[in-house]
Design a protein around this motif. Sequence first.
Motif, PDB file in Angstrom:
ATOM      1  N   GLY A  48       0.793  -1.224   0.000  1.00 59.38           N
ATOM      2  CA  GLY A  48       0.000   0.000   0.000  1.00 59.38           C
ATOM      3  C   GLY A  48       0.822   1.270   0.000  1.00 59.38           C
ATOM      4  N   ILE A  49       2.021   1.205  -0.607  1.00 60.51           N
ATOM      5  CA  ILE A  49       2.890   2.390  -0.635  1.00 60.51           C
ATOM      6  C   ILE A  49       3.237   2.777  -2.062  1.00 60.51           C
ATOM      7  CG2 ILE A  49       3.872   1.990   1.656  1.00 60.51           C
ATOM      8  CD1 ILE A  49       6.350   0.768   0.223  1.00 60.51           C
ATOM      9  N   ALA A  50       2.404   2.362  -3.017  1.00 59.93           N
ATOM     10  CA  ALA A  50       2.694   2.657  -4.425  1.00 59.93           C
ATOM     11  C   ALA A  50       2.618   4.138  -4.735  1.00 59.93           C
ATOM     12  CB  ALA A  50       1.737   1.883  -5.329  1.00 59.93           C
ATOM     13  N   ASP A  51       2.027   4.919  -3.858  1.00 63.06           N
ATOM     14  CA  ASP A  51       2.006   6.363  -4.055  1.00 63.06           C
ATOM     15  C   ASP A  51       3.300   7.020  -3.603  1.00 63.06           C
ATOM     16  OD1 ASP A  51       1.531   5.738  -1.375  1.00 63.06           O
ATOM     17  OD2 ASP A  51       0.294   7.511  -1.034  1.00 63.06           O
ATOM     18  N   ARG A  52       4.232   6.223  -3.074  1.00 58.27           N
ATOM     19  CA  ARG A  52       5.498   6.761  -2.575  1.00 58.27           C
ATOM     20  C   ARG A  52       6.727   6.079  -3.146  1.00 58.27           C
ATOM     21  NH1 ARG A  52       4.405   5.895   3.521  1.00 58.27           N
ATOM     22  NH2 ARG A  52       2.555   4.814   2.768  1.00 58.27           N
ATOM     23  N   ARG A  53       6.616   4.786  -3.465  1.00 58.54           N
ATOM     24  CA  ARG A  53       7.785   4.013  -3.875  1.00 58.54           C
ATOM     25  C   ARG A  53       7.403   2.958  -4.894  1.00 58.54           C
ATOM     26  NH1 ARG A  53       9.079   5.016   1.615  1.00 58.54           N
ATOM     27  NH2 ARG A  53      11.246   5.681   1.903  1.00 58.54           N
ATOM     28  N   GLY A  54       8.424   2.397  -5.533  1.00 62.64           N
ATOM     29  CA  GLY A  54       8.231   1.230  -6.372  1.00 62.64           C
ATOM     30  C   GLY A  54       8.265   1.485  -7.860  1.00 62.64           C
ATOM     31  N   ARG A  55       8.134   2.738  -8.284  1.00 63.19           N
ATOM     32  CA  ARG A  55       8.171   3.089  -9.704  1.00 63.19           C
ATOM     33  C   ARG A  55       8.891   4.420  -9.873  1.00 63.19           C
ATOM     34  NH1 ARG A  55       3.393   0.517  -8.615  1.00 63.19           N
ATOM     35  NH2 ARG A  55       2.708  -1.106 -10.110  1.00 63.19           N
ATOM     36  N   LEU A  56       9.309   4.694 -11.094  1.00 61.17           N
ATOM     37  CA  LEU A  56       9.947   5.977 -11.396  1.00 61.17           C
ATOM     38  C   LEU A  56       8.880   6.900 -11.961  1.00 61.17           C
ATOM     39  CD1 LEU A  56      13.338   4.781 -12.936  1.00 61.17           C
ATOM     40  CD2 LEU A  56      12.706   5.114 -10.531  1.00 61.17           C
ATOM     41  N   LEU A  57       8.192   7.575 -11.053  1.00 66.20           N
ATOM     42  CA  LEU A  57       7.094   8.474 -11.412  1.00 66.20           C
ATOM     43  C   LEU A  57       7.263   9.795 -10.678  1.00 66.20           C
ATOM     44  CD1 LEU A  57       4.044   6.034 -11.198  1.00 66.20           C
ATOM     45  CD2 LEU A  57       5.122   6.920 -13.281  1.00 66.20           C
ATOM     46  N   PRO A  58       6.769  10.901 -11.265  1.00 65.46           N
ATOM     47  CA  PRO A  58       6.878  12.188 -10.589  1.00 65.46           C
ATOM     48  C   PRO A  58       6.234  12.160  -9.204  1.00 65.46           C
ATOM     49  CG  PRO A  58       6.180  12.489 -12.865  1.00 65.46           C
ATOM     50  CD  PRO A  58       6.141  11.021 -12.597  1.00 65.46           C
ATOM     51  N   GLY A  59       6.957  12.702  -8.230  1.00 65.71           N
ATOM     52  CA  GLY A  59       6.450  12.805  -6.877  1.00 65.71           C
ATOM     53  C   GLY A  59       6.817  11.648  -5.975  1.00 65.71           C
ATOM     54  N   LEU A  60       7.264  10.529  -6.543  1.00 58.97           N
ATOM     55  CA  LEU A  60       7.657   9.393  -5.718  1.00 58.97           C
ATOM     56  C   LEU A  60       9.084   9.583  -5.212  1.00 58.97           C
ATOM     57  CD1 LEU A  60       5.074   8.268  -7.009  1.00 58.97           C
ATOM     58  CD2 LEU A  60       6.221   6.043  -7.170  1.00 58.97           C
ATOM     59  N   ALA A  61       9.420   8.833  -4.174  1.00 60.08           N
ATOM     60  CA  ALA A  61      10.762   8.923  -3.592  1.00 60.08           C
ATOM     61  C   ALA A  61      11.821   8.582  -4.642  1.00 60.08           C
ATOM     62  CB  ALA A  61      10.882   7.978  -2.408  1.00 60.08           C
ATOM     63  N   ALA A  62      12.921   9.321  -4.595  1.00 59.43           N
ATOM     64  CA  ALA A  62      14.029   9.070  -5.519  1.00 59.43           C
ATOM     65  C   ALA A  62      14.870   7.918  -4.988  1.00 59.43           C
ATOM     66  CB  ALA A  62      14.865  10.328  -5.692  1.00 59.43           C
ATOM     67  N   ASP A  63      14.249   6.722  -4.978  1.00 59.28           N
ATOM     68  CA  ASP A  63      14.908   5.479  -4.587  1.00 59.28           C
ATOM     69  C   ASP A  63      15.152   4.684  -5.870  1.00 59.28           C
ATOM     70  OD1 ASP A  63      14.476   6.366  -2.033  1.00 59.28           O
ATOM     71  OD2 ASP A  63      13.173   4.710  -1.427  1.00 59.28           O
ATOM     72  N   LEU A  64      16.397   4.530  -6.243  1.00 61.49           N
ATOM     73  CA  LEU A  64      16.739   3.892  -7.514  1.00 61.49           C
ATOM     74  C   LEU A  64      17.918   2.949  -7.346  1.00 61.49           C
ATOM     75  CD1 LEU A  64      16.414   7.296  -8.076  1.00 61.49           C
ATOM     76  CD2 LEU A  64      16.145   6.398 -10.370  1.00 61.49           C
ATOM     77  N   VAL A  65      18.077   2.070  -8.322  1.00 60.40           N
ATOM     78  CA  VAL A  65      19.247   1.218  -8.380  1.00 60.40           C
ATOM     79  C   VAL A  65      19.788   1.248  -9.805  1.00 60.40           C
ATOM     80  CG1 VAL A  65      17.825  -0.856  -8.792  1.00 60.40           C
ATOM     81  CG2 VAL A  65      20.185  -1.109  -7.984  1.00 60.40           C
ATOM     82  N   HIS A  66      21.110   1.361  -9.910  1.00 55.51           N
ATOM     83  CA  HIS A  66      21.798   1.275 -11.193  1.00 55.51           C
ATOM     84  C   HIS A  66      22.462  -0.092 -11.253  1.00 55.51           C
ATOM     85  CE1 HIS A  66      25.267   2.721 -13.998  1.00 55.51           C
ATOM     86  NE2 HIS A  66      24.268   2.242 -14.710  1.00 55.51           N
ATOM     87  N   LEU A  67      22.121  -0.868 -12.272  1.00 55.11           N
ATOM     88  CA  LEU A  67      22.622  -2.226 -12.457  1.00 55.11           C
ATOM     89  C   LEU A  67      23.451  -2.298 -13.725  1.00 55.11           C
ATOM     90  CD1 LEU A  67      19.103  -3.772 -11.926  1.00 55.11           C
ATOM     91  CD2 LEU A  67      20.935  -3.959 -10.234  1.00 55.11           C
ATOM     92  N   ASP A  68      24.434  -3.198 -13.733  1.00 54.49           N
ATOM     93  CA  ASP A  68      25.121  -3.432 -14.999  1.00 54.49           C
ATOM     94  C   ASP A  68      24.269  -4.368 -15.857  1.00 54.49           C
ATOM     95  OD1 ASP A  68      25.578  -6.071 -14.158  1.00 54.49           O
ATOM     96  OD2 ASP A  68      27.700  -5.743 -13.696  1.00 54.49           O
ATOM     97  N   ASP A  69      24.748  -4.685 -17.029  1.00 56.89           N
ATOM     98  CA  ASP A  69      23.949  -5.501 -17.944  1.00 56.89           C
ATOM     99  C   ASP A  69      23.790  -6.941 -17.468  1.00 56.89           C
ATOM    100  OD1 ASP A  69      23.525  -3.368 -19.670  1.00 56.89           O
ATOM    101  OD2 ASP A  69      25.344  -3.784 -20.831  1.00 56.89           O
ATOM    102  N   ASP A  70      24.559  -7.314 -16.448  1.00 56.87           N
ATOM    103  CA  ASP A  70      24.437  -8.643 -15.849  1.00 56.87           C
ATOM    104  C   ASP A  70      23.573  -8.607 -14.588  1.00 56.87           C
ATOM    105  OD1 ASP A  70      25.092 -11.387 -16.034  1.00 56.87           O
ATOM    106  OD2 ASP A  70      26.612 -11.172 -14.466  1.00 56.87           O
ATOM    107  N   VAL A  71      22.859  -7.499 -14.391  1.00 56.85           N
ATOM    108  CA  VAL A  71      21.948  -7.288 -13.246  1.00 56.85           C
ATOM    109  C   VAL A  71      22.719  -7.365 -11.925  1.00 56.85           C
ATOM    110  CG1 VAL A  71      19.646  -7.775 -12.349  1.00 56.85           C
ATOM    111  CG2 VAL A  71      20.197  -8.445 -14.671  1.00 56.85           C
ATOM    112  N   ARG A  72      23.879  -6.752 -11.899  1.00 59.65           N
ATOM    113  CA  ARG A  72      24.646  -6.627 -10.661  1.00 59.65           C
ATOM    114  C   ARG A  72      24.685  -5.156 -10.267  1.00 59.65           C
ATOM    115  NH1 ARG A  72      26.865 -11.533  -9.670  1.00 59.65           N
ATOM    116  NH2 ARG A  72      27.031 -12.935 -11.468  1.00 59.65           N
ATOM    117  N   PRO A  73      24.385  -4.841  -9.016  1.00 60.65           N
ATOM    118  CA  PRO A  73      24.254  -3.445  -8.598  1.00 60.65           C
ATOM    119  C   PRO A  73      25.565  -2.668  -8.688  1.00 60.65           C
ATOM    120  CG  PRO A  73      23.208  -4.913  -7.018  1.00 60.65           C
ATOM    121  CD  PRO A  73      24.019  -5.773  -7.938  1.00 60.65           C
TER     122      PRO A  73
END
Length: 379
Positions: free
Chosen positions: A342-367
Amino acid sequence: MDALLDAQIHTGSAVLTDSAVLIDGGSILGVVPRSEVPAGATRHALGGGILAPGFIDLQVNGGGGVLFNDRPDVEGIRAIVAAHRRFGTTALLPTFITDSRDKRARAVEAVAAALAAGEPGVLGIHLEGPHIDAGRRGVHDARFIAPPDDVDLALMTRLGPGRTLVTLAPETVPSEVIRDLAARGVRVCAGHTAATWEQMEAGIASGVSGVTHLYNAMSPLGHREPGAVGAALTDDRVRCGIIVDGHHVHDAAVRLAWTAKPAGTLFLVTDAMPPVGAPPGDFQLYGETVTVRDGRCVSADGRLAGSALDMATAVRNCVRRIGIPLDEALRMAAAYPADFLGIADRRGRLLPGLAADLVHLDDDVRPLATWVAGKMERC
């Protein structure tokens, strides 16, 4: 304002190239074509790879050498969160498994203190037990398994800010208790359960909305008695967490669940223990040694005791072992758990207004790096 560029961007609903994520003040301002990045933005060239919403893990027993049951305090929570951030998880539920009521109360108080202090990455608490079936307890200590009373109900509903997720066996808990928990905003999951299909359906009707580590520690799917697994797979009202480490669930069973459940109702959890983010070694649980070998955490009597899985590896396993498309696997690690909690209005997607919580992965899906509330940290 910062602009994150030069990566394939997975927003949770689209996959974009030649675009940028704009963040400012801990929030996402938007995702725009590269040509529309404002002139005054500070540009950060990521040099390729994948930029996605930070992972959200709803079942984390430990990490960084710390077990939440042994360190139910803010410092313990902070160490666990920091360990998992190295693997792309930017928000989680510290998970307290079956133990004494006193320690459970301390765990709730510790999470409340962490939330009040604004500890980054803490969403609330997951109380896994003690209201479970003794025969399906796994490594949970049988001494503390009991039906809930009024004191337990108060503990499960007193956190205040933040989210509370409770795992229980619906056949051992009165339906009115489940209804009361759900009415108070608690996410109720079935787990460590011997429920029949009928008992599971009754629990779902009362307010059970999720299943904890699908397949594990629950009545299996049979062609005459579908059990808890059958109800979880066929009832679209239920969202299921699943451990994709190659040890807890056979790849074919993961593929079956992914095929059977509608999109958005199967999400990844790690069930992580202290070895995640710590030097190799065994650990203690209830005063007994759990051996860690080849990615398996095993008690002295041969039971699986949580996992040594991190969320980036779970995503990678989904893609490589199960054949789930990368964009869907990333949603299973971020958007779908956010929806369930129940926190989709704050986290979980890259949408305007949501928390700037992100992960950058390489092409092998390693952080490679994470951002929590817009603050970058190398992995």
